[in-house]
Design an enzyme around this catalytic site. Sequence first.
Site, mmCIF file in Angstrom:
data_model
loop_
_atom_site.group_PDB
_atom_site.id
_atom_site.type_symbol
_atom_site.label_atom_id
_atom_site.label_comp_id
_atom_site.label_asym_id
_atom_site.label_seq_id
_atom_site.Cartn_x
_atom_site.Cartn_y
_atom_site.Cartn_z
ATOM 1 N N ASP A 143 51.893 45.639 32.711
ATOM 2 C CA ASP A 143 50.537 45.497 33.249
ATOM 3 C C ASP A 143 49.733 44.609 32.294
ATOM 4 O O ASP A 143 50.279 44.040 31.347
ATOM 5 C CB ASP A 143 49.875 46.871 33.464
ATOM 6 C CG ASP A 143 48.951 46.844 34.680
ATOM 7 O OD1 ASP A 143 47.966 46.079 34.659
ATOM 8 O OD2 ASP A 143 49.204 47.581 35.659
ATOM 9 N N HIS A 214 47.938 41.737 37.229
ATOM 10 C CA HIS A 214 48.338 42.780 36.263
ATOM 11 C C HIS A 214 49.385 42.238 35.290
ATOM 12 O O HIS A 214 50.338 42.939 34.946
ATOM 13 C CB HIS A 214 48.868 44.023 37.003
ATOM 14 C CG HIS A 214 47.810 44.774 37.765
ATOM 15 N ND1 HIS A 214 46.936 45.653 37.163
ATOM 16 C CD2 HIS A 214 47.473 44.752 39.075
ATOM 17 C CE1 HIS A 214 46.112 46.155 38.079
ATOM 18 N NE2 HIS A 214 46.418 45.614 39.243
ATOM 19 N N GLU A 276 46.196 43.773 43.768
ATOM 20 C CA GLU A 276 44.980 43.414 43.036
ATOM 21 C C GLU A 276 45.142 42.103 42.257
ATOM 22 O O GLU A 276 45.247 42.104 41.033
ATOM 23 C CB GLU A 276 44.612 44.555 42.082
ATOM 24 C CG GLU A 276 44.330 45.858 42.817
ATOM 25 C CD GLU A 276 44.000 47.023 41.886
ATOM 26 O OE1 GLU A 276 43.003 47.711 42.171
ATOM 27 O OE2 GLU A 276 44.731 47.237 40.895
HETATM 28 C C1 ACM Z 1 47.252 50.243 42.721
HETATM 29 O O1 ACM Z 1 46.694 51.341 42.595
HETATM 30 N N1 ACM Z 1 46.697 49.144 42.245
HETATM 31 C C2 ACM Z 1 48.531 50.142 43.390
#
Ligand code: ACM
Length: 466
Positions: A143, A214, A276
């Site tokens: 991440d 991420h 995201e």
């Molecule tokens: C997530 O909670 N971004 C998969």
Amino acid sequence: MSTVPGFGALLPRPVSVRPAPGECLLDPAARPEVVLVPELPAEGYRLEIGRDGVRITAADAAGACHAEQTLRQLKGPDAFRAANIHSGPWRLPCGVVTDHPRFRWRGCLLDVARHFRTKAEVLRFTDLLATHKLNVLHLHLTDDQGWRPEIPRYPRLTAVGAWRRESMVGRHDGPERDGRPHGGFYTRADLREIVAYAAARGITVVPEIDVPGHSRAAIAAYPDLGGGAEVDVWTSWGVSAEVLDPSESTMDFYRSVFDELLEIFPAPVIGIGGDEVPGATAAHRGFVARIAEHLHARGRRALGWDEVLDGPPLPSDTIIGAWRDGAAAARAAAAGHDVVLCPERHVYLDHRQSAHPDEPVPAGFVRTLADVHGWEPEAGPHVLGVQAQVWTEHLDSVRRVDYAAFPRLAAFAEVAWSSGRRDYTEFLPRLREHHLPRLDALGVEYRPLDGPLPWQTRPGVQGRPR
Ligand code: ACM
């Protein structure tokens, strides 16, 4: 359902119980006889406890593991200790338990990127999943805040990407930092050990490398991956604006990273993230689709979060992790994809467990034990199953993970395993009287039913309640 004392303590409950009168005595050294019968439903088993011993008939090795767990539950809390402190034979109710799971994917995500968990802690967590008859450990390995798997071809991923200077404390938008470096990574041998340990317990480890968002820890290690800008491994929570530059060289890099992963993880499913992505362009979405195709060409199925549905068509065997809302699952199924239901609204176990101000680092929605138990996932032909998520921005120790995960994961296990109507008023006393003592024997620091113990609170740490 049963008149035999003890069977009501099963968690999950047996689908069918044929009680026989009386008690059976079992020598602690005796091993049950195990026979595999592939005609039984997948992961199903039949556990026969008779005066002449215990017999397990199982569909497969996983079914035999579940039968062993049921046997352990019937023995009582002492069977959950690391060594036998029990004198004399186990006294078990005689009878037959026949059972099989409702869903074939009964997963739990553990985020080891935000806060590293040692290999020993991951093995322990795996044991806890097995105790609850869950069968997928989804390891969120990378991440913005950390890169955890060793990739020998790109040593800076762990030499640089596995470490951050300090960590944000509490909320996502404040200046508070703890001033302490944090990090860690798993060698290939560590990861192979985790995979083998899990497999012996009927659990598949699904690794996840999150792209193209991420990804700041990777970019900190190899700035070209992000277009050249120098950044640090992120010390904040939230979603970093640094995302992968979807160039051909980044694609080559990640193809080799995923190839390395395939060498370590035999799982048929490999997580690619896709969630995201600030400023996502068609090229970013195409990048995700090409990674999914790369895995498909190597005989594996990609698992992406539901944002990946916004991009170009994916290989039809791509699995969608539907986390944002119910509509995502329907969209995925309509596009012909299999789905794992993991809605934030129901099964994100980092979210706070009550509205009480003592709840430590309160994040997200209030999701009580009753809420998790009451979740009714919508089954359908494309629904592989369900998965709980343990994100760890606010869980900086294994004790905090225990607190967030338990006992809600026990309620989730009921949702994942048992068909039929669930009744919280039946579950709660069963949990209190039978299952919490097992967790005590295991040394799990769960959230007590009436709120945190004084040392489980985090006074003064502002959370991020929603
Ligand atoms: C997530 O909670 N971004 C998969």
